[in-house]
Design a protein around this motif. Structure first.
Motif, PDB file in Angstrom:
ATOM      1  N   VAL A 105     -26.217 -52.726 -62.342  1.00 58.02           N
ATOM      2  CA  VAL A 105     -25.996 -54.119 -63.004  1.00 58.02           C
ATOM      3  C   VAL A 105     -24.888 -54.281 -63.896  1.00 58.02           C
ATOM      4  CG1 VAL A 105     -27.610 -55.306 -64.927  1.00 58.02           C
ATOM      5  CG2 VAL A 105     -28.761 -54.474 -62.937  1.00 58.02           C
ATOM      6  N   SER A 106     -24.358 -53.375 -64.582  1.00 57.22           N
ATOM      7  CA  SER A 106     -23.233 -53.602 -65.339  1.00 57.22           C
ATOM      8  C   SER A 106     -22.015 -53.956 -64.738  1.00 57.22           C
ATOM      9  CB  SER A 106     -23.219 -52.561 -66.533  1.00 57.22           C
ATOM     10  OG  SER A 106     -22.905 -50.997 -65.775  1.00 57.22           O
TER      11      SER A 106
ATOM     12  N   ALA B 299     -18.855 -60.132 -61.651  1.00 61.41           N
ATOM     13  CA  ALA B 299     -19.117 -61.511 -61.578  1.00 61.41           C
ATOM     14  C   ALA B 299     -18.265 -62.098 -62.652  1.00 61.41           C
ATOM     15  CB  ALA B 299     -20.544 -61.740 -61.599  1.00 61.41           C
ATOM     16  N   LEU B 300     -18.127 -61.596 -63.710  1.00 57.24           N
ATOM     17  CA  LEU B 300     -17.365 -62.084 -64.861  1.00 57.24           C
ATOM     18  C   LEU B 300     -15.959 -62.227 -64.757  1.00 57.24           C
ATOM     19  CD1 LEU B 300     -19.129 -60.626 -68.095  1.00 57.24           C
ATOM     20  CD2 LEU B 300     -19.206 -63.051 -67.125  1.00 57.24           C
TER      21      LEU B 300
ATOM     22  N   LEU C 296     -22.251 -57.265 -62.981  1.00 54.64           N
ATOM     23  CA  LEU C 296     -21.882 -58.176 -64.213  1.00 54.64           C
ATOM     24  C   LEU C 296     -20.508 -58.122 -64.419  1.00 54.64           C
ATOM     25  CD1 LEU C 296     -23.057 -60.531 -66.102  1.00 54.64           C
ATOM     26  CD2 LEU C 296     -23.213 -58.312 -67.684  1.00 54.64           C
TER      27      LEU C 296
END
Length: 88
Positions: free
Chosen positions: A33-34, A40-41, A37
């Motif tokens: 998940v990290s 995606a950022l 993320l």
């Protein structure tokens, strides 16, 4: 062997399996998940960026929790399986 004893032993065995796999699965989830993320950022879509840190984190957690895993399996085996084999 009675059905109740069989199903109780299977239930305990499945619970031991869940307990010894939980640390690695939780770390894989958090790392995935990290990293997702972060990708995606930053719009970085590199496949090795996902795979390598996740495998590294899982190896570290496996190495750290190996004594807990071994202890849990040995306790289950000596407390449940050996008495069933012996017949007591």
């Amino acid at each position: 062997m009675e059905d109740l004893v069989f199903f109780d032993t299977m239930r305990e065995g499945l619970w031991v399996a869940v307990m010894i796999s939980a640390p690695m699965l939780i770390v894989a989830l958090v790392a995935g998940v990290s990293i997702g993320l972060f990708q995606a950022l930053t719009s970085v879509q590199e496949m090795t960026l996902t795979f390598v840190p996740k495998v590294g984190a899982m190896l570290v957690v496996f190495w750290v929790s190996m004594s807990f895993m071994s202890k849990s399996l040995v306790e289950f085996y000596t407390a449940r399986i050996i008495p069933l084999i012996i017949g007591s």
